[in-house]
Design an enzyme around this catalytic site. Structure first.
Site, PDB file in Angstrom:
ATOM      1  N   MET A 249      -8.596   8.489   9.437  1.00 52.99           N
ATOM      2  CA  MET A 249      -9.192   8.925   8.161  1.00 52.99           C
ATOM      3  C   MET A 249     -10.215  10.043   8.371  1.00 52.99           C
ATOM      4  O   MET A 249     -11.238  10.078   7.691  1.00 52.99           O
ATOM      5  CB  MET A 249      -9.889   7.743   7.461  1.00 52.99           C
ATOM      6  CG  MET A 249      -9.010   6.538   7.254  1.00 52.99           C
ATOM      7  SD  MET A 249      -9.898   5.124   6.608  1.00 52.99           S
ATOM      8  CE  MET A 249     -10.670   4.472   8.076  1.00 52.99           C
TER       9      MET A 249
ATOM     10  N   ASP B 209       0.813  -1.216   0.000  1.00 56.06           N
ATOM     11  CA  ASP B 209       0.000   0.000   0.000  1.00 56.06           C
ATOM     12  C   ASP B 209       0.840   1.257   0.000  1.00 56.06           C
ATOM     13  O   ASP B 209       2.023   1.214   0.267  1.00 56.06           O
ATOM     14  CB  ASP B 209      -0.817   0.048   1.307  1.00 56.06           C
ATOM     15  CG  ASP B 209      -2.128  -0.667   1.149  1.00 56.06           C
ATOM     16  OD1 ASP B 209      -2.495  -0.948   0.010  1.00 56.06           O
ATOM     17  OD2 ASP B 209      -2.777  -0.936   2.182  1.00 56.06           O
TER      18      ASP B 209
ATOM     19  N   LYS C 284      -3.415   3.393  -2.378  1.00 56.90           N
ATOM     20  CA  LYS C 284      -4.441   4.397  -2.618  1.00 56.90           C
ATOM     21  C   LYS C 284      -3.896   5.701  -2.072  1.00 56.90           C
ATOM     22  O   LYS C 284      -3.328   5.737  -1.004  1.00 56.90           O
ATOM     23  CB  LYS C 284      -5.730   4.074  -1.862  1.00 56.90           C
ATOM     24  CG  LYS C 284      -6.190   2.674  -2.058  1.00 56.90           C
ATOM     25  CD  LYS C 284      -7.077   2.237  -0.906  1.00 56.90           C
ATOM     26  CE  LYS C 284      -7.325   0.739  -1.005  1.00 56.90           C
ATOM     27  NZ  LYS C 284      -8.116   0.250   0.116  1.00 56.90           N
TER      28      LYS C 284
HETATM   29  N1  SAH Z   1      -4.380  -0.117   9.335  1.00 57.63           N
HETATM   30  C1  SAH Z   1      -3.907   1.211   9.561  1.00 57.63           C
HETATM   31  C2  SAH Z   1      -4.961   2.264   9.339  1.00 57.63           C
HETATM   32  C3  SAH Z   1      -5.419   2.343   7.915  1.00 57.63           C
HETATM   33  S1  SAH Z   1      -6.602   3.576   7.649  1.00 57.63           S
HETATM   34  C4  SAH Z   1      -3.311   1.300  10.978  1.00 57.63           C
HETATM   35  O1  SAH Z   1      -3.493   0.384  11.763  1.00 57.63           O
HETATM   36  O2  SAH Z   1      -2.638   2.277  11.273  1.00 57.63           O
HETATM   37  C5  SAH Z   1      -5.595   4.921   7.124  1.00 57.63           C
HETATM   38  C6  SAH Z   1      -5.567   5.973   8.190  1.00 57.63           C
HETATM   39  O3  SAH Z   1      -4.618   5.641   9.157  1.00 57.63           O
HETATM   40  C7  SAH Z   1      -5.160   7.343   7.712  1.00 57.63           C
HETATM   41  O4  SAH Z   1      -6.217   8.033   7.128  1.00 57.63           O
HETATM   42  C8  SAH Z   1      -4.734   7.973   9.009  1.00 57.63           C
HETATM   43  O5  SAH Z   1      -5.841   8.387   9.761  1.00 57.63           O
HETATM   44  C9  SAH Z   1      -4.107   6.806   9.730  1.00 57.63           C
HETATM   45  N2  SAH Z   1      -2.658   6.765   9.610  1.00 57.63           N
HETATM   46  C10 SAH Z   1      -1.915   5.733   9.194  1.00 57.63           C
HETATM   47  N3  SAH Z   1      -0.607   6.012   9.293  1.00 57.63           N
HETATM   48  C11 SAH Z   1      -0.528   7.263   9.783  1.00 57.63           C
HETATM   49  C12 SAH Z   1       0.550   8.113  10.123  1.00 57.63           C
HETATM   50  N4  SAH Z   1       1.814   7.746   9.961  1.00 57.63           N
HETATM   51  N5  SAH Z   1       0.273   9.332  10.638  1.00 57.63           N
HETATM   52  C13 SAH Z   1      -0.989   9.740  10.811  1.00 57.63           C
HETATM   53  N6  SAH Z   1      -2.033   8.968  10.494  1.00 57.63           N
HETATM   54  C14 SAH Z   1      -1.813   7.748   9.999  1.00 57.63           C
END
Ligand code: SAH
Length: 525
Positions: free
Chosen positions: A176, A39, A61
């Site tokens: 998100m 991803d 995405k």
């Molecule tokens: N599975 C992932 C989340 C996926 S949804 C997890 O466990 O982290 C994607 C969302 O994750 C983004 O829109 C944001 O809200 C958050 N996100 C993921 N990595 C991030 C980062 N390094 N900093 C801030 N938000 C992050």
């Protein structure tokens, strides 16, 4: 390597971005994969763990721009697994936290394909932690909820029970949610959450670009809008946010947010990279030299054969030590072959390399330059003494000259050469253009001249680009080369060691207005 378990799929969490937050098991899986399906959020550095020949498929995405639909991704994974590949599906954070990992696992289960889940460090927990926010605290809250902020609360029926969430849970973590922040804040307040509740919005958490904005729930939406903060970000709502004032460790590190290019040869860069990274810098490894064997071993072989005849063997670099000893071994000898000679090392790293080979150097000058060695050696009787200097092909002439003036008979032997690597410069050029590189470090004259040569046809343009980037050189000789080639040098440490260089870089950035570019470049706070 072919996998022992054909058709296996690993749903792997890659963590939130900091490479150190990749789990050992995730790394193992990446190393073993025949195919990696990954991803946007997964740190691209992880792909370097993939074995040569592994198939890399990007299905990320970005900003709603899908390169493949979820159905296509599911189908692809199933197909790859069916063809017998060991497939790693790499996802940002944890695969089962808003990652649609659940759906992908269901698809695999339905297709009868064996799979394993490798949990990752979720951004929902790690990103607040890197902003200095513990999600629970005995004095503040005992409950925490992870909520999707993706759902537009103004449209249709919400699957989120706002009336319970608003006051029923202490800490709320939205993923998100940046685009929906005005609605989220409104919903929470409409259902009884105080407009004074502290909120933090953290963008690109756990990496050098981490940016945090805080404010009360009633105002956070316009604060974020004003600061232009965009996805991906985590929103934390709750009293725990106030702890950030004392616990904000990550953003306070001395090199936080600084992007530094390291031009050292790959084999030698790791110590320097680790030091800078620990201090908070985002390092880009861009070796402009590569260390290779000499064109002919004949001169070194001859010197090795005659080792008994030398009074001194002087090593001027770690590479010199490495190639000398490797060749010694190739000739069936070891450290004992040096028993008759005295051994000198210029610089602590060279001395360390000798110690690692079982040689305690007889001489390590206080100052780490050729001139200083001559001075120390000057006290020794050198008349008629044979001195061996196994070193780089194009090294400075000063040391042998001075030694000869003191009556020594010096054999300068090429133990290795440094050459310019063939490398794609697009990424570094692009970042320089955007003013995204704060500092470039040079640790020898050839790192500078090769750097310049690696940008073909555009040397003048490169010099122009470099005006917005600070330059650090390990010593005055490297600095002189850099200046001669048209760079202005900002950092030269008083001692010519990597530790001193690191310290000088920290000092440089601790001065107000240290940055060369007066205005923040586009895209950087
Ligand atoms: N599975 C992932 C989340 C996926 S949804 C997890 O466990 O982290 C994607 C969302 O994750 C983004 O829109 C944001 O809200 C958050 N996100 C993921 N990595 C991030 C980062 N390094 N900093 C801030 N938000 C992050």
């Amino acid at each position: 390597m072919t996998t022992a378990e054909p058709g296996m799929v690993y749903l792997v969490g890659a963590g939130p971005g900091d490479p150190g937050l990749l789990t050992l098991k995730a790394r193992e899986c990446i190393e073993r994969a025949d195919a990696l399906v990954y991803d946007y959020l997964a740190n691209p550095a992880f792909l370097e763990f993939a074995r040569e020949g592994a198939e890399l498929v990007y299905v990320g995405k970005k900003g709603g721009c899908h390169t493949r639909t979820q159905e296509e991704i599911n189908r692809l994974i199933v197909e790859l697994a069916r063809s017998g590949s060991c497939v790693v599906r790499l996802k940002g954070g944890d695969p089962f936290v808003f990652g649609r990992g659940g759906e992908e696992a269901e698809e695999l289960a339905a297709a009868g394909i064996p799979f394993e889940v490798v949990p990752g460090v979720t951004s929902a927990v790690a990103v607040p932690a890197y902003a200095g926010i513990p999600l629970t605290h005995r004095d503040m809250t005992a409950t925490v909820a992870f909520v999707t902020g993706h759902e537009d609360p103004t449209k249709g029926r919400s699957s989120i029970a706002w009336e319970h969430l608003a006051t029923g849970v202490g800490t709320l973590v939205f993923l998100m949610g940046v685009g929906n922040l005005p609605n989220i804040a409104e919903r929470l307040m409409a259902h009884g959450r105080s407009g004074k509740t502290p909120v933090a919005v953290i963008r690109r958490g756990t990496v050098a670009e981490q940016q945090t904005v805080t404010g009360p729930l009633g105002e956070i939406a316009w604060i974020v809008k004003e600061k232009g903060l965009k996805a991906p970000a985590i929103i934390v709502v709750g009293e725990v946010v106030s702890l950030r004032e004392t616990l904000n460790w990550f953003e306070r590190r001395p090199l936080f947010g600084k992007r530094i290019v390291v031009t050292r040869a790959r084999e030698q860069a790791s110590g320097f990279l680790a030091r800078l990274t620990r201090l908070g810098a985002d390092c880009i490894q861009f070796p402009t030299i590569r260390v290779v064997p000499p064109e002919s071993w004949e001169p070194l072989d001859r010197a090795i054969r005659d080792l008994e005849a030398y009074g001194w063997v002087l090593f001027t670099s770690v590479n010199g030590v490495r190639f000398f000893f490797e060749r010694l071994e190739a000739r069936g000898k070891d450290a004992r072959a040096l028993h008759g000679a005295r051994v000198g090392a210029i610089g602590p790293a060279t001395a360390e390399a000798l110690r690692a080979r079982g040689i305690l150097p007889d001489l390590v000058p206080d100052e780490y330059r050729a001139e200083a060695v001559v001075e120390v050696l000057g006290k020794e009787a050198l008349e008629g003494v044979r001195v061996l200097l196994p070193r780089a092909e194009k090294a400075r002439e000063l040391l042998p000259m001075e030694l000869e003036q003191r009556g020594a008979r010096v054999d300068v032997i090429t133990a290795y050469r440094t050459v310019k690597p063939e490398r794609d410069t697009t990424r570094v050029r692009y970042m320089l253009e955007r003013g995204e590189i704060d500092l470039i470090t040079f640790t020898s004259s050839s790192t500078v001249s090769n750097f310049l040569e690696m940008f073909p046809g555009g040397e003048d343009a490169l010099r122009d680009l470099m005006k917005r980037t600070a330059v650090a050189c390990i010593g005055p000789i490297t600095a002189k080369t850099a200046e001669k080639l048209g760079f202005s040098v900002d950092v030269v440490p008083p001692l010519y060691t990597i530790d001193a260089l690191t310290e000088a870089v920290v000092d440089f950035f601790s001065q107000p207005g240290a940055q060369k570019s007066a205005q923040p470049p586009p895209g950087r706070p």
